[in-house]
Design an enzyme around this catalytic site. Structure first.
Site, PDB file in Angstrom:
ATOM      1  N   HIS A 375     -96.295 -62.663 -23.242  1.00 23.08           N
ATOM      2  CA  HIS A 375     -96.783 -61.262 -23.099  1.00 23.08           C
ATOM      3  C   HIS A 375     -97.220 -61.112 -21.726  1.00 23.08           C
ATOM      4  O   HIS A 375     -97.639 -60.074 -21.422  1.00 23.08           O
ATOM      5  CB  HIS A 375     -97.691 -60.795 -23.986  1.00 23.08           C
ATOM      6  CG  HIS A 375     -96.932 -60.357 -25.437  1.00 23.08           C
ATOM      7  ND1 HIS A 375     -96.755 -59.184 -25.549  1.00 23.08           N
ATOM      8  CD2 HIS A 375     -96.831 -61.282 -26.506  1.00 23.08           C
ATOM      9  CE1 HIS A 375     -96.069 -59.030 -27.026  1.00 23.08           C
ATOM     10  NE2 HIS A 375     -96.250 -60.560 -27.510  1.00 23.08           N
ATOM     11  N   LYS A 575    -106.311 -47.937 -19.610  1.00 27.99           N
ATOM     12  CA  LYS A 575    -105.732 -49.210 -19.980  1.00 27.99           C
ATOM     13  C   LYS A 575    -106.775 -50.112 -19.626  1.00 27.99           C
ATOM     14  O   LYS A 575    -108.097 -49.666 -19.114  1.00 27.99           O
ATOM     15  CB  LYS A 575    -104.436 -49.625 -19.081  1.00 27.99           C
ATOM     16  CG  LYS A 575    -104.732 -49.398 -17.658  1.00 27.99           C
ATOM     17  CD  LYS A 575    -103.264 -49.553 -17.030  1.00 27.99           C
ATOM     18  CE  LYS A 575    -102.176 -48.551 -16.883  1.00 27.99           C
ATOM     19  NZ  LYS A 575    -101.172 -48.684 -17.499  1.00 27.99           N
ATOM     20  N   ARG A 576    -106.636 -51.450 -20.299  1.00 24.17           N
ATOM     21  CA  ARG A 576    -107.844 -52.378 -19.957  1.00 24.17           C
ATOM     22  C   ARG A 576    -108.198 -52.461 -18.392  1.00 24.17           C
ATOM     23  O   ARG A 576    -107.030 -52.227 -17.585  1.00 24.17           O
ATOM     24  CB  ARG A 576    -107.471 -53.540 -20.367  1.00 24.17           C
ATOM     25  CG  ARG A 576    -107.592 -53.712 -22.128  1.00 24.17           C
ATOM     26  CD  ARG A 576    -108.873 -53.470 -22.756  1.00 24.17           C
ATOM     27  NE  ARG A 576    -109.909 -54.603 -22.157  1.00 24.17           N
ATOM     28  CZ  ARG A 576    -110.362 -55.580 -22.916  1.00 24.17           C
ATOM     29  NH1 ARG A 576    -109.925 -55.672 -24.218  1.00 24.17           N
ATOM     30  NH2 ARG A 576    -111.036 -56.453 -22.614  1.00 24.17           N
ATOM     31  N   LYS A 581    -104.214 -54.554 -12.629  1.00 24.24           N
ATOM     32  CA  LYS A 581    -103.680 -53.032 -12.887  1.00 24.24           C
ATOM     33  C   LYS A 581    -104.165 -52.045 -11.754  1.00 24.24           C
ATOM     34  O   LYS A 581    -103.660 -50.842 -12.062  1.00 24.24           O
ATOM     35  CB  LYS A 581    -104.426 -52.599 -14.484  1.00 24.24           C
ATOM     36  CG  LYS A 581    -103.754 -53.382 -15.559  1.00 24.24           C
ATOM     37  CD  LYS A 581    -104.473 -52.957 -16.894  1.00 24.24           C
ATOM     38  CE  LYS A 581    -103.869 -54.080 -18.045  1.00 24.24           C
ATOM     39  NZ  LYS A 581    -102.456 -53.771 -18.547  1.00 24.24           N
ATOM     40  N   THR A 686     -97.178 -50.319 -22.240  1.00 23.98           N
ATOM     41  CA  THR A 686     -96.520 -49.808 -23.500  1.00 23.98           C
ATOM     42  C   THR A 686     -97.088 -48.158 -23.419  1.00 23.98           C
ATOM     43  O   THR A 686     -96.533 -47.069 -23.877  1.00 23.98           O
ATOM     44  CB  THR A 686     -96.991 -50.397 -24.730  1.00 23.98           C
ATOM     45  OG1 THR A 686     -98.381 -50.890 -24.710  1.00 23.98           O
ATOM     46  CG2 THR A 686     -96.039 -51.340 -25.167  1.00 23.98           C
ATOM     47  N   LYS A 690     -95.846 -44.109 -23.896  1.00 25.90           N
ATOM     48  CA  LYS A 690     -96.383 -43.037 -24.864  1.00 25.90           C
ATOM     49  C   LYS A 690     -96.366 -41.823 -24.063  1.00 25.90           C
ATOM     50  O   LYS A 690     -96.161 -40.679 -24.370  1.00 25.90           O
ATOM     51  CB  LYS A 690     -97.642 -43.377 -25.123  1.00 25.90           C
ATOM     52  CG  LYS A 690     -97.815 -44.657 -26.170  1.00 25.90           C
ATOM     53  CD  LYS A 690     -99.148 -45.317 -26.493  1.00 25.90           C
ATOM     54  CE  LYS A 690     -98.810 -46.799 -27.210  1.00 25.90           C
ATOM     55  NZ  LYS A 690     -99.924 -47.475 -27.041  1.00 25.90           N
TER      56      LYS A 690
HETATM   57  N1  GPQ Z   1    -101.011 -58.301 -23.020  1.00 22.09           N
HETATM   58 CL1  GPQ Z   1    -101.052 -62.006 -23.011  1.00 22.09          CL
HETATM   59  C1  GPQ Z   1    -102.197 -57.968 -23.812  1.00 22.09           C
HETATM   60  O1  GPQ Z   1    -102.354 -56.619 -23.889  1.00 22.09           O
HETATM   61  N2  GPQ Z   1    -102.974 -59.044 -24.331  1.00 22.09           N
HETATM   62  C2  GPQ Z   1    -102.626 -60.142 -23.868  1.00 22.09           C
HETATM   63  O2  GPQ Z   1    -103.297 -61.172 -23.992  1.00 22.09           O
HETATM   64  C3  GPQ Z   1    -101.339 -60.542 -23.221  1.00 22.09           C
HETATM   65  C4  GPQ Z   1    -100.642 -59.401 -22.784  1.00 22.09           C
HETATM   66  C5  GPQ Z   1     -99.800 -57.147 -22.818  1.00 22.09           C
HETATM   67  C6  GPQ Z   1     -99.463 -56.942 -21.389  1.00 22.09           C
HETATM   68  O3  GPQ Z   1    -100.408 -57.162 -20.419  1.00 22.09           O
HETATM   69  C7  GPQ Z   1     -98.575 -55.633 -21.145  1.00 22.09           C
HETATM   70  O4  GPQ Z   1     -98.081 -55.634 -20.233  1.00 22.09           O
HETATM   71  C8  GPQ Z   1     -97.530 -55.780 -22.628  1.00 22.09           C
HETATM   72  O5  GPQ Z   1     -97.014 -54.303 -22.360  1.00 22.09           O
HETATM   73  C9  GPQ Z   1     -98.453 -55.808 -23.716  1.00 22.09           C
HETATM   74  O6  GPQ Z   1     -99.141 -56.912 -23.803  1.00 22.09           O
HETATM   75  C10 GPQ Z   1     -97.218 -55.821 -25.260  1.00 22.09           C
HETATM   76  O7  GPQ Z   1     -96.556 -56.678 -24.788  1.00 22.09           O
END
Ligand code: GPQ
Length: 842
Positions: A375, A575-576, A581, A686, A690
């Site tokens: 991810h 987002k976080r 980002k 994601t 949305k």
């Molecule tokens: N992502 Cl490795 C997270 O939310 N937490 C994590 O620990 C890792 C990935 C996210 C990623 O940053 C996004 O770009 C993706 O859309 C999301 O995972 C789902 O795949």
């Protein structure tokens, strides 16, 4: 609380069967729950919380009935199951989702109305289940929804954290404050404790070589044992009788209480074992996309993996005895990032040590049933555990990993092309156990390599990301096993993220398309394309957006006291908080806008496009830069929002405690959303999907799923800017020579000079992107700033033309069908899991 006569009256009316639809049964049902679960009488003063509980337990009855039917059916069919192993499930609230998915909204809404309440008020009583950090955890939740929805036999497996993702508040100074998330304190009506389902999970100790039946074996003698206790959380599909399951593990002591110690006066010791067990599942690590590296974290990972695998093997044995070669035809596991990848070693331990299979047979079984999803592209985010830590906590697993690695290296030696020296270099680069590059004395277990070697399939989460997975992160492995690697572009559930969170828009869509079939077949949303330029439809579409903007404005008013004009553009980034980002770049853009407004005459300001900017997201507790970014948002907001020259034309709000429920309120109200990560850094994203579903325009970089979203929406409808993934390595190298835009320099000076106060605190932020040297501004804010401002200018231009804006908005929703997680899960089921939908009888 509710007026007593009201209940009596409503119950009486209910009994006569007068009110609309099936209310006749809903009210007595609720009142019966009031008596049996809440413990009050129907004539008591009932609080909204009481009614929430009554409603929840009533809904739960329906869920459990279907859960049982579904699972009896799947057991009778002996269906192959997928087990989604994830350290995170960001579920949010359950009530509305369950009521809507079960189709019971009419029945309950009427009953609540007769008591003077509505669903919305009752729903607010529920605390979010925040057992996840961000995208990865929410994706797992959407996947469960889609699995149930398409009748796919499968479960989620995870941890029942006592405290989930921290609650974020702002202190008086505008800094992030973290408070514990006490989501279980008032009870959780949605879970079912399975007292009879618990497994022992062991840690520590040592291994000893012993001879058993003439064979030399390694026997693990652990020094800590705990029980994993199962809790089931039913997951309903929509318009199907299927109810799936999320099984979460709590940790219990093997001996609950040391009475001898207590009697001897050692009160602390009497509770020690209990506390040590409970500690394992106490809290979710609040790290997003960066590993924590703490021993307790590894303990959590092993804890839930060991419990889940024992659970699956126990059920398999009950049905198939020791026909172990059948196992991969009955069970597959999907490992959600590296967090559960100790499963590779645990599968081998269970099959070899516990079940007595030969190593080769066990490996052939295990490597057929495990799969791994990556991810993130951040190299530092691939978990690596020091061999020392692994050997201390899981000594037998460390041995198993070494055996796997030996076999792997041998295989490489005999299969790699090239000279001995070339081979040796490749072997070193691909070894599962390798030196720590920062500390040559330390050996590490590379969990991602373990997963790649031990899995049948490896996938990324958007097209561009899967290319990076193949061509960069795991390129050596890809060259050897090209067929192991796949792409599975993420998706989100259109139930929660459009139909239920935006009923106003859902109603309009259903009316326009002539059916609500799009809720389960999101591709049908493309039918909206032909209305995109229809003036009458556009005005209905706009009216819905205005309605949702008004609702959000009311929420902000209640939190801040500020009035917000709903004719201003609502511009949202949630987002976080992460440097990659680039919330920081968003703030710099807002500062530039503010400075332009200040220079304008009143008439010029009136001609500008007024915006309300909102930024929300949590910073990991130890992520210092992210916390400084939050403070910059609050500081800039305080200045702009209180400046009489500008406050009618520009606002900036930091929305505290961004979570699933807040997202459900924000996303339908958003007109512009920002997805502006440095090209090649966001695996997918994601929330972009949305926002797209809800007709929100996107300003974004050519990154993650933005690319596919633009393809589906029409790239001409998206505000795209910025450097591309393939350029960033070169640009990073050339960083020292980069000539920054004068506007960028001006703003850096403003912040450094104290325009927003707190200049000492902001200094590291300024320094992080403004010193022109290699390694600085890693995420290329300076490189993209001018292009970002240009793209924002284009946004303003289009917003001035409401018909064009609305046309685009409709095109977004119309193009969002691909991003239903139903599609994603179908692809996993076909290309990776080899599982067919199996619908129980209604
Ligand atoms: N992502 Cl490795 C997270 O939310 N937490 C994590 O620990 C890792 C990935 C996210 C990623 O940053 C996004 O770009 C993706 O859309 C999301 O995972 C789902 O795949």
């Amino acid at each position: 609380s509710v007026i007593v006569q009201n209940i009596a009256e409503a119950e009486r009316v209910g009994k006569k069967g007068k009110p609309v639809k099936d209310t006749a049964s809903a009210l007595p049902e609720l009142m019966s729950k009031v008596r049996s679960v809440v413990g009050k009488s129907a004539t008591s003063d009932l609080t909204a919380r009481d009614l929430y509980n009554a409603l929840a337990y009533s809904t739960r009855d329906g869920l459990i009935e279907r859960f049982n039917k579904t699972h009896e059916h799947w057991a009778a069919k002996d269906s192959k199951f997928v087990y989604y192993l994830s350290a995170e499930f960001l579920m949010g609230r359950t009530l509305t989702n369950a009521v809507y998915n079960l189709g019971m909204e009419g029945k309950y809404a009427e009953a609540l109305r007769s008591l003077g309440y509505d669903m919305e008020t009752i729903q607010e009583q529920e605390r979010d289940a925040s057992l996840g950090n961000g995208g990865l955890g929410r994706l797992a939740a959407c996947f469960l929804d889609s699995m149930a929805n398409i009748d796919l036999p499968g479960w989620g497996y995870g941890i029942r954290y006592k405290y989930g993702m921290f609650k974020q508040a702002l202190d008086k100074g505008g800094y992030q404050k973290e408070l514990p998330d006490i989501w279980l304190t008032d009870g959780n009506p949605w879970e079912v404790k399975r007292s009879e389902i618990k497994y022992e999970v062991c840690f520590g100790g040592r291994t000893e070589k012993k001879t058993v039946n003439g064979k030399e074996v390694s026997v693990w003698e652990p020094n800590q044992r705990v029980y994993a206790q199962a809790y089931d959380n039913p997951i309903p599909g929509f318009q199907t009788p299927t109810v799936g399951n999320l099984r979460l593990w709590d940790a219990l002591p093997v001996t609950e209480f040391d009475l001898a110690a207590f009697n001897a006066g050692d009160y602390d010791k009497s509770m020690l074992e209990k506390e040590k067990a409970e500690c394992i599942v106490a809290v979710l690590y609040p790290n997003d996309a960066t590993p924590e590296g703490k021993e307790l974290r590894l303990k959590q990972q092993y804890f839930f993996v060991a419990a889940s695998m024992q659970d699956v093997l126990t059920r398999f044995k009950a049905k198939h005895g020791s026909k172990w070669d059948l196992l991969p035809t009955k069970a597959v596991f999907q490992m959600n990032d590296t967090h559960p990848t100790i499963a590779v070693a645990e599968a081998m331990r269970l099959l070899v040590d516990v079940e007595g299979l030969p190593w080769e047979q066990a490996w052939s079984i295990s490597s057929k049933m495990l799969n791994y999803t990556n991810h993130t592209v951040m190299p530092e985010a691939l978990e690596k555990w020091p061999v020392k830590v692994m050997a201390k906590m899981l000594p037998r697993h460390m041995e198993i990993i070494e055996i796997i690695n030996e076999g792997w290296i041998q295989w490489l030696q005999s299969n790699l092309p090239g000279t001995a020296a070339e081979k040796a270099a490749k072997v070193a680069a691909m070894s599962i156990v390798h030196e720590n590059q920062w500390n040559k004395d330390e050996l590490l277990v590379n969990m991602a390599y373990l997963a790649v070697v031990g899995s049948a399939h490896v996938n990324g989460v958007a097209a561009i990301h899967s290319d990076i997975v193949k061509n960069e992160i795991f390129n050596d492995f890809y060259k050897i096993f090209p067929n192991k690697f796949q792409n599975k572009t993420n998706g989100v559930t259109p139930r929660r993220w459009l139909a239920w969170c935006n009923p106003e828009l859902a109603t309009l869509i259903t009316k326009t398309l002539g059916s609500d079939a799009w809720i389960n077949n999101a591709e049908l949303l493309s039918g909206l394309r032909k209305f995109a330029s229809d003036k009458n439809f556009q005005s209905q579409w706009r009216a819905v957006k205005q309605q949702r903007k008004a609702k959000l404005a009311a929420m902000i008013k209640s939190q801040t006291g500020d009035d917000i004009d709903i004719n201003n553009m609502f511009d949202i980034q949630v987002k976080r908080i992460h440097e990659y980002k680039r919330q920081y770049m968003n703030v710099l853009g807002i500062i530039w806008r503010y400075k332009q407004l200040k220079k304008m005459t009143p008439a010029e300001r009136k001609a500008s496009v007024p915006r309300v900017c909102m930024i929300g997201g949590k910073a990991a507790s130890a992520y210092d830069m992210a916390k400084r970014i939050i403070r910059l948002v609050t500081a800039v907001g305080a200045k702009i929002n209180n400046d009489p020259d500008t406050k009618d034309y520009l606002r900036l709000y930091f929305l505290p405690d961004y979570n699933v429920s807040l997202a459900e309120a924000l996303i339908p109200a958003a007109e512009l959303s920002q997805h502006i990560s440095t090209g090649g850094t966001e695996a997918s994203g994601t929330s972009n999907m949305k926002f797209q579903m809800n007709g929100c325009l996107i300003i974004g970089t050519w990154d993650g799923a933005n690319i596919e979203i633009a393809e589906e929406t029409g790239v001409e409808n998206v505000f795209v800017f910025g450097v591309r993934a393939e350029e960033i390595n070169q640009l990073r190298k050339e960083r020292a020579n980069y000539k920054t835009d004068p506007r960028f320099n001006e703003i850096m000076n403003d912040i450094a000079g104290g325009m927003f106060g707190d200049k000492e605190y902001f200094k590291p932020l300024v320094d992080s992107i403004s010193n022109m040297k290699v390694g600085n501004d890693w995420f290329l804010v300076a490189n993209d700033f001018a292009a970002y401002l240009d793209a924002q200018e284009e946004v303003d231009k289009v917003y001035k033309d409401p018909e064009e804006w609305t046309r685009r908005s409709i095109m977004y929703t119309a193009g969002s069908g691909k991003f239903s997680s139903d599609r994603t899960i179908r692809e996993y089921a076909e290309d990776i899991w080899d599982i067919k939908p199996e619908r129980p009888l209604a």
